[in-house]
Write an enzyme that holds these catalytic residues in place. Structure first.
Site, PDB file in Angstrom:
ATOM      1  N   GLU A 193       0.825  -1.223   0.000  1.00 40.41           N
ATOM      2  CA  GLU A 193       0.000   0.000   0.000  1.00 40.41           C
ATOM      3  C   GLU A 193       0.855   1.266   0.000  1.00 40.41           C
ATOM      4  O   GLU A 193       0.819   2.063   0.942  1.00 40.41           O
ATOM      5  CB  GLU A 193      -0.926  -0.008   1.208  1.00 40.41           C
ATOM      6  CG  GLU A 193      -1.873  -1.181   1.228  1.00 40.41           C
ATOM      7  CD  GLU A 193      -2.790  -1.180   2.444  1.00 40.41           C
ATOM      8  OE1 GLU A 193      -2.399  -0.646   3.489  1.00 40.41           O
ATOM      9  OE2 GLU A 193      -3.905  -1.708   2.342  1.00 40.41           O
ATOM     10  N   GLU A 387      -6.000  -7.674  -0.592  1.00 44.65           N
ATOM     11  CA  GLU A 387      -6.563  -7.671   0.767  1.00 44.65           C
ATOM     12  C   GLU A 387      -8.025  -7.286   0.676  1.00 44.65           C
ATOM     13  O   GLU A 387      -8.374  -6.344  -0.060  1.00 44.65           O
ATOM     14  CB  GLU A 387      -5.858  -6.648   1.671  1.00 44.65           C
ATOM     15  CG  GLU A 387      -4.418  -6.959   1.970  1.00 44.65           C
ATOM     16  CD  GLU A 387      -3.780  -5.933   2.914  1.00 44.65           C
ATOM     17  OE1 GLU A 387      -4.512  -5.280   3.696  1.00 44.65           O
ATOM     18  OE2 GLU A 387      -2.548  -5.787   2.852  1.00 44.65           O
TER      19      GLU A 387
HETATM   20  C1  BG6 Z   1      -4.137  -2.858   5.390  1.00 43.93           C
HETATM   21  C2  BG6 Z   1      -2.776  -3.373   5.792  1.00 43.93           C
HETATM   22  O1  BG6 Z   1      -4.037  -1.508   5.193  1.00 43.93           O
HETATM   23  O2  BG6 Z   1      -5.164  -3.013   6.322  1.00 43.93           O
HETATM   24  C3  BG6 Z   1      -2.800  -4.560   6.726  1.00 43.93           C
HETATM   25  O3  BG6 Z   1      -2.020  -3.695   4.647  1.00 43.93           O
HETATM   26  C4  BG6 Z   1      -3.861  -4.337   7.785  1.00 43.93           C
HETATM   27  O4  BG6 Z   1      -1.523  -4.721   7.265  1.00 43.93           O
HETATM   28  C5  BG6 Z   1      -5.202  -4.191   7.099  1.00 43.93           C
HETATM   29  O5  BG6 Z   1      -3.893  -5.335   8.753  1.00 43.93           O
HETATM   30  C6  BG6 Z   1      -6.366  -4.070   8.057  1.00 43.93           C
HETATM   31  O6  BG6 Z   1      -6.115  -3.048   8.970  1.00 43.93           O
HETATM   32  P1  BG6 Z   1      -6.260  -3.255  10.532  1.00 43.93           P
HETATM   33  O7  BG6 Z   1      -5.793  -1.991  11.125  1.00 43.93           O
HETATM   34  O8  BG6 Z   1      -7.697  -3.532  10.775  1.00 43.93           O
HETATM   35  O9  BG6 Z   1      -5.391  -4.435  10.868  1.00 43.93           O
END
Ligand code: BG6
Length: 488
Positions: A193, A387
């Site tokens: 990201e 993701e």
């Molecule tokens: C993304 C990241 O932005 O969001 C991950 O690449 C992260 O590392 C994911 O875990 C979800 O965010 P969070 O803060 O809920 O873990």
């Protein structure tokens, strides 16, 4: 667009799951590994504090964390102990039938110091085996080279990514990986990201927070160095193995105008350009877009960019575009007196038409299709969704089951929109959910914010049996993959 003509997922579609080293491995000081910036963040209750911005790491906070003996204050130092449990975890994950597993390699493990002539054989042996396990279980490894875990020595000795010397250190790290995993790893992401740095500069660029006039200048200079490093990494990867595929990845920021008032629409467009497109625009076209040049001018930012940088970026564009997608948000020219809610690394205006997770992230499946259309229209490159998932405080039932129908619902709706995007004619090659197994949250460092298909019996304080349990969503994803999306 014809809503009724549904195209199936391609037969070679990559169904996967993603995790990151700093949120899973633990073993923060084992086998010579040194401290990373992720291990300086303390845990907060993101449901209660959802209106609070992420902690901005200052010099004082870093100093305090360095000498704090209570590692439980820093859950990412413990992770889910993946460093020791990876064999069983990967075997379990592979039971879903996934054909791709995305994970990251810890820079501070492979190079515990800034001496890039000495790589850490113990760390590399660990990653050798992680990759071997993936291949044995028929999962294509996709490696993120840097995922929010900058070695602290980069800050101590170089001040962060705005120092040009960091590019060479990073490339030494890349070279070791490309050489060692030649023929084994084909898919690479240089930076997780990359666009998140605009809002989370400590995590990604190592620029500690300070009240200073040149803070913004430092961020954009550091990002420029990451663009050069990305392009150099593409060049190196292709030189070492022409089968390598290197993607540029953003954390998507889908944003709608709050009202049809032209000022809101215009402000939203500008926000979207800066937050969502700027990095990919540079990386895919090899030049800074007009709106960034004007942004730099308006903000008194003068970047040190040389001609070779831009030639290198132009000649070494990424092979595919990767994105994460969790939620969408709303923007307005003026957000005074408006209800705000959390999104990934920022606070955003609440959309009255959407529901939010307990952490305040707004759930918008159609936003996935909207995003994929916009990315493909702009870049015409294959898209990898790297993701997507729902953070939820799952509970283990008395019968030792986790009935996470809310997660199944979330995934089903989002994956349906991926299929719709494919039906729109978009070249989507991969869907990797976040996460196959519960890990520590990036933003809040909580264990409670679980995304996994596999439950890890461990609480925020790191206590619990650490036993792994398959959630209902595990079996759902298994069926989805078995039918190549046919059971949607
Ligand atoms: C993304 C990241 O932005 O969001 C991950 O690449 C992260 O590392 C994911 O875990 C979800 O965010 P969070 O803060 O809920 O873990």
């Amino acid at each position: 667009m014809n809503e009724n003509r549904i195209k199936p997922f391609p037969h070679d579609f990559l169904w996967g799951g993603s995790i990151a080293a700093c949120q899973s491995e633990g073993a923060w000081d084992e086998d010579d590994k040194t401290l990373t910036i992720s291990e300086v963040f303390q845990s907060i209750d993101g449901r209660k504090e959802k209106r609070r911005r992420q902690a901005m790491i200052t010099k004082e906070m870093l100093e305090k964390a360095r000498i704090d003996k209570n590692i439980l204050n820093y859950p990412k130092r413990i992770g889910i102990d993946f460093y020791h449990t990876y064999k069983d975890d990967i075997k379990l994950i592979a039971e879903t039938g996934m054909n791709l597993f995305r994970f990251s390699i810890s820079w501070a493990r492979v190079f515990p110091t800034s001496n890039c002539l000495v790589s850490n054989e113990k760390a590399l042996a660990y990653y050798d085996d992680v990759i071997e396990q993936c291949l044995n279980h028929h999962m294509e490894p996709l490696v993120t080279i840097s995922h929010f875990d900058l070695p602290v020595y980069i800050i101590d000795e170089f001040g962060g990514w705005d120092n040009r010397k960091v590019i060479d250190l990073y490339l030494s790290f890349c070279e070791v990986l490309f050489e060692r995993y030649k023929g084994k790893v084909k898919y690479w992401i240089p930076f997780n990201e990359i666009n998140m740095s605009v809002k989370a500069a400590q995590k990604t660029l190592g620029i500690l927070y300070e009240e200073s006039d040149n803070y913004k200048q430092r961020i954009f200079q550091a990002l420029h160095h990451q663009f050069v490093a990305s392009a150099q990494a593409v060049k190196l990867a292709h030189r070492i193995d022409q089968d390598n595929q290197v993607g540029a990845m953003i954390g998507s920021f889908v944003v709608y105008p709050l009202t049809p008032k032209p000022v809101d629409v215009f402000a939203t467009m500008n926000e979207e350009l800066l937050r969502n497109y700027y990095c990919l625009d540079v990386l895919c076209s090899g030049s800074y877009p007009y709106y960034m040049l004007s942004y730099f001018e308006n903000n008194h930012i003068t970047l040190n960019i040389n001609e070779e940088d831009m030639t290198c970026i132009k000649e070494n564009s990424c092979d595919f575009v990767g994105t994460s997608y969790y939620s969408s948000s709303v923007f307005a020219e003026n957000n005074d007196h408006l209800e705000l809610t959390s999104a990934n690394v920022s606070l955003v205006i609440q959309n009255p038409y959407l529901e939010s997770s307990e952490w305040g992230w707004q759930v918008d499946p159609l936003g996935m299709r909207y995003l994929l259309n916009k990315l493909f229209d702009r870049y015409h490159k294959p898209l990898f969704i790297l993701e997507n998932g729902l953070g939820y405080k799952d509970q283990l039932d008395r019968d030792e089951k986790i009935h996470d129908e809310y997660r199944i619902e979330y995934l089903k709706k989002h994956i349906t929109e991926v299929r719709n995007a494919i039906s729109d004619g978009i070249d989507v090659r991969c869907y990797a959910l976040w996460t196959p197994i519960d890990i520590i949250s990036s933003g809040t460092s909580e264990m409670n914010k679980r995304y996994g298909l596999i439950y890890v019996d461990q609480n925020n304080a790191g206590e619990g049996s650490k036993k792994r349990y398959k959630k209902d969503s595990f079996y759902w994803y298994q069926e989805l993959i078995k039918t190549n999306g046919g059971c949607l």
